[in-house]
Motif scaffolding. Structure first.
Motif, short mmCIF file in Angstrom:
data_model
loop_
_atom_site.label_atom_id
_atom_site.label_comp_id
_atom_site.label_asym_id
_atom_site.label_seq_id
_atom_site.Cartn_x
_atom_site.Cartn_y
_atom_site.Cartn_z
N GLU A 132 0.80 -1.22 0.00
CA GLU A 132 0.00 0.00 0.00
C GLU A 132 0.84 1.28 0.00
N PHE A 133 1.97 1.27 0.69
CA PHE A 133 2.78 2.49 0.81
C PHE A 133 4.09 2.40 0.04
N LEU A 134 4.16 1.46 -0.90
CA LEU A 134 5.36 1.26 -1.71
C LEU A 134 4.98 1.29 -3.18
N LEU A 135 5.93 1.60 -4.03
CA LEU A 135 5.67 1.69 -5.46
C LEU A 135 6.60 0.77 -6.22
N PRO A 136 6.19 0.33 -7.36
CA PRO A 136 4.86 -0.14 -7.74
C PRO A 136 4.77 -1.64 -7.45
N LEU A 137 3.65 -2.28 -7.77
CA LEU A 137 3.57 -3.73 -7.67
C LEU A 137 4.50 -4.31 -8.74
N PRO A 138 5.40 -5.21 -8.35
CA PRO A 138 6.39 -5.69 -9.31
C PRO A 138 5.89 -6.85 -10.17
N THR A 139 6.54 -7.03 -11.29
CA THR A 139 6.37 -8.25 -12.08
C THR A 139 7.21 -9.33 -11.40
N ARG A 140 7.05 -10.58 -11.82
CA ARG A 140 7.87 -11.64 -11.24
C ARG A 140 9.35 -11.38 -11.52
#
Length: 184
Positions: A37-45
């Protein structure tokens, strides 16, 4: 050059070098929107695996870093905790930060605080650091609470805009916490 790898145990946890079997559960953790929620961004594998590779490399080089955290009783990967020298140029650089990230399954049991205290002991005891910092997005109350539980104090003059978060983004403003090596 490869350093001797520092590992640490607490009554419930093992802070250790990463293993290949940690890759899948770390990607699952890193893909959880609530954890991130407080980190960027959701990573790919691929991004997730590359982050672990960089972390493993830093630990191999320095002997310390963001260690994988294992639940001793079950042997399960829980997340990570440890120390890091941020690559980004921050207003208080150079510094060593403490950080953590755990899968939601492990929230609410004091594991982050327990692991963070072990990391502080390594930082102050084995590494001889004089100060360790932590920082988080302004509204990340969960991480701020852990920082306070482990004895860190918010630097009232230390609020800053994180240079790796885009201008105008809600997560750009950060709080800074500090803790000094205990005297005696």
């Amino acid at each position: 050059m490869t350093a001797d790898i520092i590992e640490s145990d607490t009554p419930r946890l093992r802070l250790r070098q990463w293993r290949d079997r940690d890759l899948a559960p770390f990607f699952e953790l890193a893909g959880d929107p609530q954890v991130m929620e407080f980190l960027l961004p959701l990573p790919t594998r691929a991004d997730s695996d590359a982050a672990v590779a960089r972390t493993r490399s830093r630990i191999a080089e320095n002997g310390w870093g963001f260690w994988a955290v294992e639940h001793k009783a079950s042997g399960e990967f829980m997340g990570f905790t440890g120390l890091n020298s941020p690559a980004a140029e921050l207003p208080f650089s150079p510094c060593v930060e403490i950080g953590w990230r755990f899968a939601r399954k492990w929230w609410g049991h004091g594991y982050a605080s327990e692991a963070a205290r072990a990391a502080l002991q390594v930082g102050f005891g084995q590494l001889g650091l004089r100060e360790i910092v932590a920082f988080t997005a302004w509204n990340n109350t969960r991480s701020s609470a852990v920082m306070e539980r482990i004895g860190m104090k918010e630097d009232e003059d230390g609020a800053f805009d994180h240079p790796l978060v885009p201008e105008g983004h809600a997560l750009r403003r950060h709080r800074l916490y500090r803790i000094a090596r205990p005297q005696g």
